[in-house]
Design a protein around this motif. Structure first.
Motif, mmCIF file in Angstrom:
data_model
loop_
_atom_site.group_PDB
_atom_site.id
_atom_site.type_symbol
_atom_site.label_atom_id
_atom_site.label_comp_id
_atom_site.label_asym_id
_atom_site.label_seq_id
_atom_site.Cartn_x
_atom_site.Cartn_y
_atom_site.Cartn_z
ATOM 1 N N ALA A 47 -0.860 -16.853 5.911
ATOM 2 C CA ALA A 47 -1.819 -15.753 5.934
ATOM 3 C C ALA A 47 -1.565 -14.798 7.105
ATOM 4 N N ALA A 48 -1.114 -15.319 8.230
ATOM 5 C CA ALA A 48 -0.898 -14.480 9.417
ATOM 6 C C ALA A 48 0.192 -13.436 9.205
ATOM 7 N N THR A 49 1.144 -13.714 8.335
ATOM 8 C CA THR A 49 2.261 -12.778 8.120
ATOM 9 C C THR A 49 2.235 -12.164 6.721
ATOM 10 N N ALA A 50 1.166 -12.383 5.980
ATOM 11 C CA ALA A 50 1.084 -11.860 4.617
ATOM 12 C C ALA A 50 0.914 -10.346 4.630
ATOM 13 N N GLY A 51 1.480 -9.696 3.617
ATOM 14 C CA GLY A 51 1.352 -8.249 3.504
ATOM 15 C C GLY A 51 0.037 -7.850 2.860
ATOM 16 N N ASN A 52 -0.278 -6.572 2.935
ATOM 17 C CA ASN A 52 -1.493 -6.030 2.358
ATOM 18 C C ASN A 52 -1.178 -5.591 0.923
ATOM 19 N N VAL A 53 -1.177 -6.557 0.025
ATOM 20 C CA VAL A 53 -0.815 -6.289 -1.364
ATOM 21 C C VAL A 53 -1.983 -6.684 -2.263
ATOM 22 N N LEU A 54 -2.359 -5.774 -3.138
ATOM 23 C CA LEU A 54 -3.398 -6.075 -4.119
ATOM 24 C C LEU A 54 -2.731 -6.379 -5.444
ATOM 25 N N ARG A 55 -3.015 -7.530 -5.967
ATOM 26 C CA ARG A 55 -2.444 -7.919 -7.255
ATOM 27 C C ARG A 55 -3.358 -7.423 -8.369
ATOM 28 N N PRO A 56 -2.801 -6.883 -9.436
ATOM 29 C CA PRO A 56 -3.643 -6.421 -10.533
ATOM 30 C C PRO A 56 -4.268 -7.592 -11.302
ATOM 31 N N ASP A 57 -3.560 -8.707 -11.344
ATOM 32 C CA ASP A 57 -4.122 -9.896 -11.991
ATOM 33 C C ASP A 57 -3.327 -11.123 -11.576
ATOM 34 N N THR A 58 -3.943 -12.243 -11.760
ATOM 35 C CA THR A 58 -3.313 -13.531 -11.468
ATOM 36 C C THR A 58 -3.691 -14.477 -12.587
#
Length: 148
Positions: free
Chosen positions: A2-13
């Protein structure tokens, strides 16, 4: 992480769950309970859709047959030189539940043979041939004993 995760919004999972439940648990009730849990606290106005593909209740046997127990112990002593043991594992065999419902007085003996350090249903599952040969002899002797 989580500390290095990017700011990405997924449309669905999409997620597919496959669960093994205790053999005495009702599979449909287990699904409803899990569904209620997953729908209880949905974050950030997300939309959750839960579909049940299939649910199969497990099966457990009642070992209350002295003749079968005697035959199993005799065969185990003859071919393995030790006492037979019984234990439950998995229990999610819906076909056995259907058979048992259709033939409630029938006796069932389910056997599984895995090699050393082998994982059932895994990529390293394999059959230990010497053990399987002895087990086959045990089954033949047990079946023969029922005919006497």
């Amino acid at each position: 992480p989580a500390a290095t995760a990017g700011n990405v919004l997924r449309p669905d999972t999409t997620l597919k769950l496959s669960l093994r439940i205790p053999p005495t648990m009702d599979a449909n009730q287990a699904f409803e309970d899990l569904k209620a849990l997953l729908e209880a606290d949905i974050p950030n106005n997300a939309k959750v859709t839960i579909d049940k593909v299939q649910a199969g209740s497990g099966w457990t046997t009642k070992v209350e047959d002295p003749k079968l127990e005697t035959l199993v112990q005799e065969a185990s002593q003859m071919y393995f030189g030790k006492e037979a043991i019984a234990y439950g594992s998995g229990g999610s065999i819906p076909f056995m539940k259907m058979l048992n419902n259709k033939f409630p007085e029938a006796r069932f003996m389910l056997l599984g043979v895995l090699g050393p350090k082998s994982n059932c249903h895994g990529p390293n599952e394999f059959l230990h041939i010497p053990f399987a040969k002895k087990l086959t002899c045990c089954v033949a002797q047990i079946l023969s004993g029922f005919g006497q």
